[in-house]
Write a protein that holds these residues in place. Sequence first.
Motif, PDB file in Angstrom:
ATOM      1  N   TYR A 146      -0.977 -23.206   0.223  1.00 50.86           N
ATOM      2  CA  TYR A 146      -0.186 -22.464  -1.073  1.00 50.86           C
ATOM      3  C   TYR A 146       1.150 -22.913  -0.844  1.00 50.86           C
ATOM      4  CZ  TYR A 146      -4.219 -19.449  -0.934  1.00 50.86           C
ATOM      5  OH  TYR A 146      -5.646 -19.028  -1.084  1.00 50.86           O
ATOM      6  N   ARG A 147       1.721 -22.690  -2.243  1.00 49.94           N
ATOM      7  CA  ARG A 147       3.093 -23.025  -2.324  1.00 49.94           C
ATOM      8  C   ARG A 147       4.085 -21.852  -1.762  1.00 49.94           C
ATOM      9  NH1 ARG A 147       3.038 -25.587  -8.475  1.00 49.94           N
ATOM     10  NH2 ARG A 147       1.904 -27.442  -7.763  1.00 49.94           N
ATOM     11  N   THR A 148       5.146 -22.236  -1.139  1.00 50.23           N
ATOM     12  CA  THR A 148       5.817 -20.979  -0.657  1.00 50.23           C
ATOM     13  C   THR A 148       6.671 -20.482  -1.737  1.00 50.23           C
ATOM     14  OG1 THR A 148       6.388 -22.483   1.524  1.00 50.23           O
ATOM     15  CG2 THR A 148       7.926 -20.698   0.843  1.00 50.23           C
ATOM     16  N   PHE A 149       6.682 -19.196  -1.531  1.00 50.69           N
ATOM     17  CA  PHE A 149       7.416 -18.100  -2.570  1.00 50.69           C
ATOM     18  C   PHE A 149       8.677 -17.666  -1.767  1.00 50.69           C
ATOM     19  CE2 PHE A 149       8.629 -13.846  -3.759  1.00 50.69           C
ATOM     20  CZ  PHE A 149       8.658 -14.034  -5.200  1.00 50.69           C
ATOM     21  N   GLU A 150       9.764 -17.867  -2.624  1.00 48.64           N
ATOM     22  CA  GLU A 150      11.124 -17.547  -1.938  1.00 48.64           C
ATOM     23  C   GLU A 150      11.894 -16.700  -3.125  1.00 48.64           C
ATOM     24  OE1 GLU A 150      13.549 -20.400   0.552  1.00 48.64           O
ATOM     25  OE2 GLU A 150      12.087 -21.729  -0.297  1.00 48.64           O
ATOM     26  N   THR A 151      12.646 -15.506  -2.637  1.00 46.98           N
ATOM     27  CA  THR A 151      13.416 -14.837  -3.392  1.00 46.98           C
ATOM     28  C   THR A 151      14.406 -14.145  -2.608  1.00 46.98           C
ATOM     29  OG1 THR A 151      13.273 -13.172  -5.476  1.00 46.98           O
ATOM     30  CG2 THR A 151      12.020 -12.579  -3.198  1.00 46.98           C
ATOM     31  N   GLU A 152      15.348 -13.468  -3.314  1.00 47.60           N
ATOM     32  CA  GLU A 152      16.441 -12.776  -2.805  1.00 47.60           C
ATOM     33  C   GLU A 152      16.779 -11.143  -3.312  1.00 47.60           C
ATOM     34  OE1 GLU A 152      20.975 -13.887  -3.323  1.00 47.60           O
ATOM     35  OE2 GLU A 152      20.460 -14.926  -1.526  1.00 47.60           O
ATOM     36  N   GLY A 212       0.849  -1.415   0.004  1.00 49.34           N
ATOM     37  CA  GLY A 212       0.138  -0.173  -0.047  1.00 49.34           C
ATOM     38  C   GLY A 212       1.031   1.200  -0.124  1.00 49.34           C
ATOM     39  N   ALA A 213       0.305   2.371  -0.037  1.00 51.38           N
ATOM     40  CA  ALA A 213       0.776   3.706  -0.286  1.00 51.38           C
ATOM     41  C   ALA A 213       1.758   3.827   0.930  1.00 51.38           C
ATOM     42  CB  ALA A 213      -0.040   4.982  -0.406  1.00 51.38           C
ATOM     43  N   PHE A 214       1.371   3.555   2.346  1.00 54.51           N
ATOM     44  CA  PHE A 214       2.056   4.173   3.428  1.00 54.51           C
ATOM     45  C   PHE A 214       2.804   3.024   4.203  1.00 54.51           C
ATOM     46  CE2 PHE A 214      -1.037   7.290   2.329  1.00 54.51           C
ATOM     47  CZ  PHE A 214      -0.495   8.626   2.119  1.00 54.51           C
ATOM     48  N   ARG A 215       2.869   1.859   3.710  1.00 53.34           N
ATOM     49  CA  ARG A 215       3.237   0.695   4.227  1.00 53.34           C
ATOM     50  C   ARG A 215       4.462   0.142   3.667  1.00 53.34           C
ATOM     51  NH1 ARG A 215      -2.360  -2.734   5.948  1.00 53.34           N
ATOM     52  NH2 ARG A 215      -3.170  -1.029   7.238  1.00 53.34           N
ATOM     53  N   SER A 216       5.620  -0.031   4.330  1.00 51.59           N
ATOM     54  CA  SER A 216       6.873  -0.740   3.906  1.00 51.59           C
ATOM     55  C   SER A 216       7.551  -1.243   5.038  1.00 51.59           C
ATOM     56  CB  SER A 216       7.626   0.258   2.910  1.00 51.59           C
ATOM     57  OG  SER A 216       8.013   1.537   3.805  1.00 51.59           O
ATOM     58  N   MET A 217       8.767  -1.869   4.391  1.00 55.45           N
ATOM     59  CA  MET A 217       9.559  -2.353   5.629  1.00 55.45           C
ATOM     60  C   MET A 217      11.002  -1.651   5.478  1.00 55.45           C
ATOM     61  SD  MET A 217      11.220  -6.530   5.767  1.00 55.45           S
ATOM     62  CE  MET A 217       9.503  -7.123   5.145  1.00 55.45           C
ATOM     63  N   LEU A 218      11.681  -1.322   6.822  1.00 57.83           N
ATOM     64  CA  LEU A 218      13.053  -0.708   6.602  1.00 57.83           C
ATOM     65  C   LEU A 218      13.866  -1.699   7.038  1.00 57.83           C
ATOM     66  CD1 LEU A 218      12.018   2.751   8.239  1.00 57.83           C
ATOM     67  CD2 LEU A 218      12.554   2.271   5.751  1.00 57.83           C
ATOM     68  N   ILE A 219      14.795  -2.072   6.083  1.00 53.39           N
ATOM     69  CA  ILE A 219      15.840  -3.047   6.712  1.00 53.39           C
ATOM     70  C   ILE A 219      17.444  -2.461   6.450  1.00 53.39           C
ATOM     71  CG2 ILE A 219      14.270  -4.887   6.166  1.00 53.39           C
ATOM     72  CD1 ILE A 219      15.487  -5.307   3.364  1.00 53.39           C
ATOM     73  N   SER A 220      18.321  -3.484   6.551  1.00 50.75           N
ATOM     74  CA  SER A 220      19.664  -2.695   6.654  1.00 50.75           C
ATOM     75  C   SER A 220      20.179  -3.046   5.112  1.00 50.75           C
ATOM     76  CB  SER A 220      20.534  -3.440   7.493  1.00 50.75           C
ATOM     77  OG  SER A 220      20.495  -4.914   7.151  1.00 50.75           O
ATOM     78  N   PRO A 221      20.783  -2.320   4.448  1.00 47.63           N
ATOM     79  CA  PRO A 221      21.330  -2.420   2.937  1.00 47.63           C
ATOM     80  C   PRO A 221      22.181  -3.858   3.018  1.00 47.63           C
ATOM     81  CG  PRO A 221      21.897  -0.363   3.719  1.00 47.63           C
ATOM     82  CD  PRO A 221      21.468  -1.049   5.098  1.00 47.63           C
ATOM     83  N   GLY A 222      22.172  -4.451   1.641  1.00 44.20           N
ATOM     84  CA  GLY A 222      22.708  -5.577   1.555  1.00 44.20           C
ATOM     85  C   GLY A 222      21.655  -6.905   0.872  1.00 44.20           C
ATOM     86  N   LYS A 223      22.569  -8.116   1.079  1.00 39.81           N
ATOM     87  CA  LYS A 223      21.786  -9.270   0.468  1.00 39.81           C
ATOM     88  C   LYS A 223      20.625  -9.935   1.576  1.00 39.81           C
ATOM     89  CE  LYS A 223      23.892 -11.587  -2.227  1.00 39.81           C
ATOM     90  NZ  LYS A 223      24.754 -12.657  -2.984  1.00 39.81           N
ATOM     91  N   HIS A 224      19.432 -10.184   1.365  1.00 40.22           N
ATOM     92  CA  HIS A 224      18.554 -10.565   2.249  1.00 40.22           C
ATOM     93  C   HIS A 224      17.694 -11.458   1.568  1.00 40.22           C
ATOM     94  CE1 HIS A 224      18.998  -7.570   5.309  1.00 40.22           C
ATOM     95  NE2 HIS A 224      19.274  -6.809   4.432  1.00 40.22           N
ATOM     96  N   ARG A 225      17.286 -12.897   2.224  1.00 43.30           N
ATOM     97  CA  ARG A 225      16.365 -13.764   1.623  1.00 43.30           C
ATOM     98  C   ARG A 225      14.968 -13.288   2.108  1.00 43.30           C
ATOM     99  NH1 ARG A 225      20.317 -16.239   4.383  1.00 43.30           N
ATOM    100  NH2 ARG A 225      18.986 -17.017   5.968  1.00 43.30           N
ATOM    101  N   ILE A 226      14.061 -13.674   1.190  1.00 45.77           N
ATOM    102  CA  ILE A 226      12.775 -13.391   1.524  1.00 45.77           C
ATOM    103  C   ILE A 226      11.952 -14.435   1.207  1.00 45.77           C
ATOM    104  CG2 ILE A 226      10.412 -11.927   1.136  1.00 45.77           C
ATOM    105  CD1 ILE A 226      12.279  -9.605   0.143  1.00 45.77           C
ATOM    106  N   LYS A 227      10.916 -14.969   2.265  1.00 44.13           N
ATOM    107  CA  LYS A 227      10.012 -16.171   1.980  1.00 44.13           C
ATOM    108  C   LYS A 227       8.708 -15.807   2.607  1.00 44.13           C
ATOM    109  CE  LYS A 227      10.594 -19.701   5.021  1.00 44.13           C
ATOM    110  NZ  LYS A 227      10.922 -21.051   5.432  1.00 44.13           N
ATOM    111  N   ILE A 228       7.696 -16.053   1.522  1.00 45.47           N
ATOM    112  CA  ILE A 228       6.366 -15.960   1.907  1.00 45.47           C
ATOM    113  C   ILE A 228       5.716 -17.180   1.919  1.00 45.47           C
ATOM    114  CG2 ILE A 228       4.272 -14.718   1.239  1.00 45.47           C
ATOM    115  CD1 ILE A 228       6.305 -12.722  -0.336  1.00 45.47           C
ATOM    116  N   GLU A 229       4.741 -17.357   2.929  1.00 43.78           N
ATOM    117  CA  GLU A 229       4.463 -18.713   3.187  1.00 43.78           C
ATOM    118  C   GLU A 229       2.842 -18.549   3.667  1.00 43.78           C
ATOM    119  OE1 GLU A 229       6.147 -21.234   6.524  1.00 43.78           O
ATOM    120  OE2 GLU A 229       7.109 -21.935   4.725  1.00 43.78           O
ATOM    121  N   LEU A 230       1.954 -19.429   3.325  1.00 43.04           N
ATOM    122  CA  LEU A 230       0.576 -19.705   3.840  1.00 43.04           C
ATOM    123  C   LEU A 230       0.232 -20.928   3.661  1.00 43.04           C
ATOM    124  CD1 LEU A 230      -1.733 -18.019   4.978  1.00 43.04           C
ATOM    125  CD2 LEU A 230      -2.458 -17.789   2.729  1.00 43.04           C
ATOM    126  N   PRO A 231      -0.571 -21.674   4.719  1.00 43.40           N
ATOM    127  CA  PRO A 231      -0.832 -23.059   4.778  1.00 43.40           C
ATOM    128  C   PRO A 231      -1.862 -23.271   3.365  1.00 43.40           C
ATOM    129  CG  PRO A 231      -1.116 -22.252   6.930  1.00 43.40           C
ATOM    130  CD  PRO A 231      -0.634 -21.213   6.013  1.00 43.40           C
TER     131      PRO A 231
END
Length: 203
Positions: A166-172, A145-164
């Motif tokens: 559904y197939r798990t989505f993973e990216t970097e 959405g317009a005003f929602r986001s995640m502040l994280i440290s710079p660099g490489k991060h792994r992202i995984k999105i999961e829900l019973p």
Amino acid sequence: MSIKRNSMLAAVVLAQFCFGVASAGAQNEIMGEVRFNGARAIERNSGVWVDGQYLGYLKELKGKKKVLLLPGSHQVAVRQSGYDDFSEEIVVEPGQIQMVEVTMKETPRAVVPDITATLKLKVQPTRAAVFLDDRFVGHAGEFGGAFRSMLISPGKHRIKIELPGYRTFETEVNLLAGQKTEVKTELVKGSIQQAGALIKQSS
């Protein structure tokens, strides 16, 4: 019977129960129900795990998504970014309702980095759990959405999105200081056995 064995059996029995393979009357005599209560929004929006399997966020675990488990000991964990994990071992009795009162406590170890990058998520379903570098950080709807986001440290991060269900989505992602990026995906439905889910998914 061990917790691990209990969990495996619960997943099998519930998969049958949810899809009508087994007799509903017979299952009701065997299973016990677990209900979760949280007084504040932070508890109600926290993620719930039972025996190491993610179920969903606390406030949705009712009605068609109620949690039914085999009798015996089960380990409950409730997690939210910036808060200590809530953990409790429960004993489920046949045909009984077990209430778990959840209270989340802020962790003194939570630190926001001085230099950050911004990550936005556009994910469907929005109730999917988000993991950053294998740590639960919230649900997809909290970071879109317009005003929602995640502040994280710079660099490489792994992202995984999961829900019973559904197939798990993973990216970097590999972010520079001050960079803004967005990850978009729509989770693909999978079988309840694939997801290891313990609850029925709504259509």
